[in-house]
Motif scaffolding. Structure first.
Motif, PDB file in Angstrom:
ATOM      1  N   ASP A  31       0.773  -1.269   0.222  1.00 14.27           N
ATOM      2  CA  ASP A  31       0.053   0.055   0.006  1.00 14.27           C
ATOM      3  C   ASP A  31       0.918   1.230   0.002  1.00 14.27           C
ATOM      4  O   ASP A  31       2.008   1.284   0.657  1.00 14.27           O
ATOM      5  N   LYS A  32       0.426   2.329  -0.682  1.00 13.43           N
ATOM      6  CA  LYS A  32       1.058   3.495  -0.535  1.00 13.43           C
ATOM      7  C   LYS A  32       0.842   4.465   0.253  1.00 13.43           C
ATOM      8  O   LYS A  32      -0.256   4.684   0.848  1.00 13.43           O
ATOM      9  N   VAL A  33       2.112   4.965   1.203  1.00 17.35           N
ATOM     10  CA  VAL A  33       1.635   6.057   2.176  1.00 17.35           C
ATOM     11  C   VAL A  33       2.741   7.107   1.687  1.00 17.35           C
ATOM     12  O   VAL A  33       3.984   7.034   1.625  1.00 17.35           O
ATOM     13  N   PRO A  34       2.193   8.406   1.524  1.00 12.73           N
ATOM     14  CA  PRO A  34       2.923   9.494   0.778  1.00 12.73           C
ATOM     15  C   PRO A  34       3.808  10.181   1.483  1.00 12.73           C
ATOM     16  O   PRO A  34       4.939  10.720   1.207  1.00 12.73           O
ATOM     17  N   CYS A  35       3.864   9.896   2.935  1.00  8.07           N
ATOM     18  CA  CYS A  35       4.923  10.477   3.820  1.00  8.07           C
ATOM     19  C   CYS A  35       5.046   9.616   5.151  1.00  8.07           C
ATOM     20  O   CYS A  35       4.187   8.860   5.410  1.00  8.07           O
ATOM     21  N   ALA A  36       5.983  10.196   6.067  1.00  7.65           N
ATOM     22  CA  ALA A  36       6.151   9.314   7.307  1.00  7.65           C
ATOM     23  C   ALA A  36       4.733   9.682   8.269  1.00  7.65           C
ATOM     24  O   ALA A  36       4.121  10.791   8.048  1.00  7.65           O
ATOM     25  N   ALA A  37       4.667   9.019   9.196  1.00  6.61           N
ATOM     26  CA  ALA A  37       3.393   9.199  10.127  1.00  6.61           C
ATOM     27  C   ALA A  37       3.553  10.499  10.830  1.00  6.61           C
ATOM     28  O   ALA A  37       2.043  10.933  10.701  1.00  6.61           O
ATOM     29  N   HIS A  38       4.335  11.124  11.335  1.00  5.38           N
ATOM     30  CA  HIS A  38       4.256  12.356  11.853  1.00  5.38           C
ATOM     31  C   HIS A  38       4.046  13.547  11.017  1.00  5.38           C
ATOM     32  O   HIS A  38       3.453  14.710  11.425  1.00  5.38           O
ATOM     33  N   ASN A  39       3.929  13.209   9.553  1.00  2.61           N
ATOM     34  CA  ASN A  39       3.556  14.236   8.850  1.00  2.61           C
ATOM     35  C   ASN A  39       2.305  14.169   8.241  1.00  2.61           C
ATOM     36  O   ASN A  39       1.657  15.042   7.536  1.00  2.61           O
ATOM     37  N   LEU A  40       1.626  12.964   8.341  1.00  2.22           N
ATOM     38  CA  LEU A  40       0.337  12.591   7.676  1.00  2.22           C
ATOM     39  C   LEU A  40      -0.827  13.742   8.191  1.00  2.22           C
ATOM     40  O   LEU A  40      -1.570  13.835   7.182  1.00  2.22           O
ATOM     41  N   PRO A  41      -0.881  14.007   9.568  1.00  7.40           N
ATOM     42  CA  PRO A  41      -1.766  14.804   9.796  1.00  7.40           C
ATOM     43  C   PRO A  41      -1.932  16.329   9.131  1.00  7.40           C
ATOM     44  O   PRO A  41      -2.927  17.089   8.867  1.00  7.40           O
ATOM     45  N   ARG A  42      -0.677  16.494   8.262  1.00  9.15           N
ATOM     46  CA  ARG A  42      -0.647  17.738   7.454  1.00  9.15           C
ATOM     47  C   ARG A  42      -1.351  17.575   6.089  1.00  9.15           C
ATOM     48  O   ARG A  42      -1.380  18.487   5.435  1.00  9.15           O
ATOM     49  N   LEU A  43      -1.815  16.369   5.638  1.00 10.78           N
ATOM     50  CA  LEU A  43      -2.311  16.074   4.580  1.00 10.78           C
ATOM     51  C   LEU A  43      -3.740  15.517   4.690  1.00 10.78           C
ATOM     52  O   LEU A  43      -4.125  14.525   5.206  1.00 10.78           O
ATOM     53  N   SER A  44      -4.800  16.454   4.658  1.00 10.04           N
ATOM     54  CA  SER A  44      -5.988  16.484   5.069  1.00 10.04           C
ATOM     55  C   SER A  44      -6.634  15.027   4.466  1.00 10.04           C
ATOM     56  O   SER A  44      -7.598  14.875   4.915  1.00 10.04           O
ATOM     57  N   SER A  45      -6.276  14.872   3.157  1.00  8.02           N
ATOM     58  CA  SER A  45      -7.026  13.762   2.507  1.00  8.02           C
ATOM     59  C   SER A  45      -6.329  12.168   2.372  1.00  8.02           C
ATOM     60  O   SER A  45      -6.890  11.414   1.996  1.00  8.02           O
ATOM     61  N   CYS A  46      -5.613  12.221   3.538  1.00 10.09           N
ATOM     62  CA  CYS A  46      -4.766  10.978   3.776  1.00 10.09           C
ATOM     63  C   CYS A  46      -4.915  10.509   5.375  1.00 10.09           C
ATOM     64  O   CYS A  46      -4.283  11.410   5.993  1.00 10.09           O
ATOM     65  N   SER A  47      -5.440   9.403   5.751  1.00  4.51           N
ATOM     66  CA  SER A  47      -5.539   9.041   6.843  1.00  4.51           C
ATOM     67  C   SER A  47      -4.037   8.098   7.009  1.00  4.51           C
ATOM     68  O   SER A  47      -3.505   8.148   8.181  1.00  4.51           O
ATOM     69  N   GLY A  48      -3.737   7.273   6.062  1.00  5.34           N
ATOM     70  CA  GLY A  48      -2.556   6.484   6.189  1.00  5.34           C
ATOM     71  C   GLY A  48      -2.633   5.436   6.965  1.00  5.34           C
ATOM     72  O   GLY A  48      -1.286   4.832   7.489  1.00  5.34           O
ATOM     73  N   GLY A  49      -3.557   5.298   7.881  1.00  2.00           N
ATOM     74  CA  GLY A  49      -3.555   4.236   9.039  1.00  2.00           C
ATOM     75  C   GLY A  49      -4.446   2.984   8.705  1.00  2.00           C
ATOM     76  O   GLY A  49      -4.758   2.369   9.769  1.00  2.00           O
ATOM     77  N   ASP A  50      -4.683   2.822   7.326  1.00  4.52           N
ATOM     78  CA  ASP A  50      -5.629   1.543   7.177  1.00  4.52           C
ATOM     79  C   ASP A  50      -4.929   0.392   6.371  1.00  4.52           C
ATOM     80  O   ASP A  50      -5.456   0.113   5.304  1.00  4.52           O
ATOM     81  N   ILE A  51      -3.757   0.151   6.861  1.00  3.53           N
ATOM     82  CA  ILE A  51      -3.079  -0.886   6.268  1.00  3.53           C
ATOM     83  C   ILE A  51      -3.561  -2.256   6.549  1.00  3.53           C
ATOM     84  O   ILE A  51      -3.865  -2.422   7.873  1.00  3.53           O
ATOM     85  N   PRO A  52      -4.181  -3.117   5.566  1.00  4.55           N
ATOM     86  CA  PRO A  52      -4.769  -4.290   6.213  1.00  4.55           C
ATOM     87  C   PRO A  52      -3.888  -4.938   6.921  1.00  4.55           C
ATOM     88  O   PRO A  52      -2.466  -5.099   6.678  1.00  4.55           O
TER      89      PRO A  52
ATOM     90  N   GLU B 247       9.198  20.256   8.261  1.00  3.28           N
ATOM     91  CA  GLU B 247      10.353  19.782   7.207  1.00  3.28           C
ATOM     92  C   GLU B 247       9.593  19.649   5.896  1.00  3.28           C
ATOM     93  O   GLU B 247       8.324  19.609   5.963  1.00  3.28           O
ATOM     94  N   ARG B 248      10.188  19.979   4.872  1.00  8.72           N
ATOM     95  CA  ARG B 248       9.582  20.092   3.651  1.00  8.72           C
ATOM     96  C   ARG B 248       9.217  18.633   3.056  1.00  8.72           C
ATOM     97  O   ARG B 248       9.951  17.690   3.279  1.00  8.72           O
ATOM     98  N   LEU B 249       7.937  18.426   2.560  1.00  3.76           N
ATOM     99  CA  LEU B 249       7.540  17.154   2.104  1.00  3.76           C
ATOM    100  C   LEU B 249       7.921  16.685   0.644  1.00  3.76           C
ATOM    101  O   LEU B 249       7.408  17.498  -0.208  1.00  3.76           O
ATOM    102  N   ASN B 250       8.775  15.716   0.592  1.00  6.21           N
ATOM    103  CA  ASN B 250       8.884  15.295  -1.111  1.00  6.21           C
ATOM    104  C   ASN B 250       7.791  14.279  -1.293  1.00  6.21           C
ATOM    105  O   ASN B 250       8.194  13.018  -0.923  1.00  6.21           O
ATOM    106  N   LEU B 251       6.590  14.651  -1.680  1.00  5.71           N
ATOM    107  CA  LEU B 251       5.330  13.638  -1.856  1.00  5.71           C
ATOM    108  C   LEU B 251       5.890  12.996  -3.218  1.00  5.71           C
ATOM    109  O   LEU B 251       6.200  13.611  -4.168  1.00  5.71           O
ATOM    110  N   PRO B 252       5.221  11.586  -3.329  1.00  5.57           N
ATOM    111  CA  PRO B 252       5.172  11.049  -4.695  1.00  5.57           C
ATOM    112  C   PRO B 252       4.622  11.852  -5.802  1.00  5.57           C
ATOM    113  O   PRO B 252       3.511  12.856  -5.421  1.00  5.57           O
TER     114      PRO B 252
END
Length: 252
Positions: free
Chosen positions: A99-120, A237-242
């Motif tokens: 599964d694709k996670v765009p950034c590290a966990a501590h930066n995920l709250p900065r991405l409103s459209s990504c929860s990142g916590g739904d890895i099966p 920090e600056r995010l280098n997103l996919p």
């Protein structure tokens, strides 16, 4: 389109062969099934079919032509995570089939459209097997590193602060854009381990208390009291997103 009985010839898998029936939608029906059931393995196979298409027979023949039957004589061993269970190798390279996670966990709250916590759960199990096959060297992707941060793994280790001082001067935090220094009067410091990715490398290095607190939370109190940690300047920090995620963010 070929008759159904002709299309089914050569398909050994009985389940996949069923999709040659027009009523089940053929290839696109199989692709829809894989997506709806979140069958990652089947989706991966279908993506290979779409990428290599008519070249597949030629590529398979080339692979068989350079196959070494005895594993101890092979330069490389290609395999799936499932078939690697119980085995170990000096060096393991893990491709990005998770599964694709765009950034590290501590930066995920900065991405409103990504929860990142739904890895099966089965994805976690596969990833655990994959990363524990290496005896001495593990090569992963940035995405896998991001996934591991969801489990709190930031590849940090403690070091004596005195061992990090250069001519008595504390080093700067290794996190980009962060201008904090390691506190010389703290007995311990956290350092990020160097990581080798598929296409790049992260040299790692010491991290300031604020950056450690961002990543591992209360465990950072091993370095200093919570009161001291909270007064340190925090760096965003600056995010280098996919590229695909960055384009999506730019549009919305």
């Amino acid at each position: 389109m070929q008759p159904e009985n002709n299309r089914s010839r050569g398909i050994k898998d009985s389940f996949i062969r069923r999709f040659t029936q027009q009523s089940l939608g053929g290839y696109f029906g199989l692709k829809s099934y894989a997506k709806k059931t979140e069958d990652r393995e089947l989706e991966g196979k279908l993506s290979m079919v779409e990428k290599y298409n008519s070249r597949i027979p030629e590529l398979v023949e080339r692979l068989y032509g350079c196959t070494e039957r005895e594993a101890q004589h092979a330069d490389f061993i290609l395999g799936t995570v499932h078939k690697s269970k119980g085995l170990e190798f000096d060096t393991v390279v893990i491709t990005d089939d998770f599964d694709k996670v765009p950034c590290a966990a501590h930066n995920l709250p900065r991405l409103s459209s990504c929860s990142g916590g739904d890895i099966p759960d089965d994805e976690w199990n596969l990833l655990y097997v994959a990363v524990t096959r290496a005896k001495s060297s593990l090569v992963i992707t940035k995405n896998i590193t991001n996934i591991l941060t969801l489990a709190g793994e930031y590849f940090l280790r403690t070091e004596l602060t005195s061992a990090l001082l250069t001519e008595g001067q504390p080093p700067c935090c290794s996190v980009r854009e962060c201008h904090n220094h390691i506190m010389p009067d703290w007995p311990l410091a956290m350092c990020k381990l160097p990581l080798q990715y598929m296409d790049s490398a992260d040299d790692g290095g010491p991290m300031c208390g604020a950056c450690v607190l961002q990543r591992i939370g209360p465990t950072a109190s091993l370095l200093a009291s919570p009161e001291l940690l909270k007064v340190l300047p925090v760096t965003e920090e600056r995010l280098n997103l996919p590229i695909n995620y960055a384009l999506l963010m730019a549009l919305f």
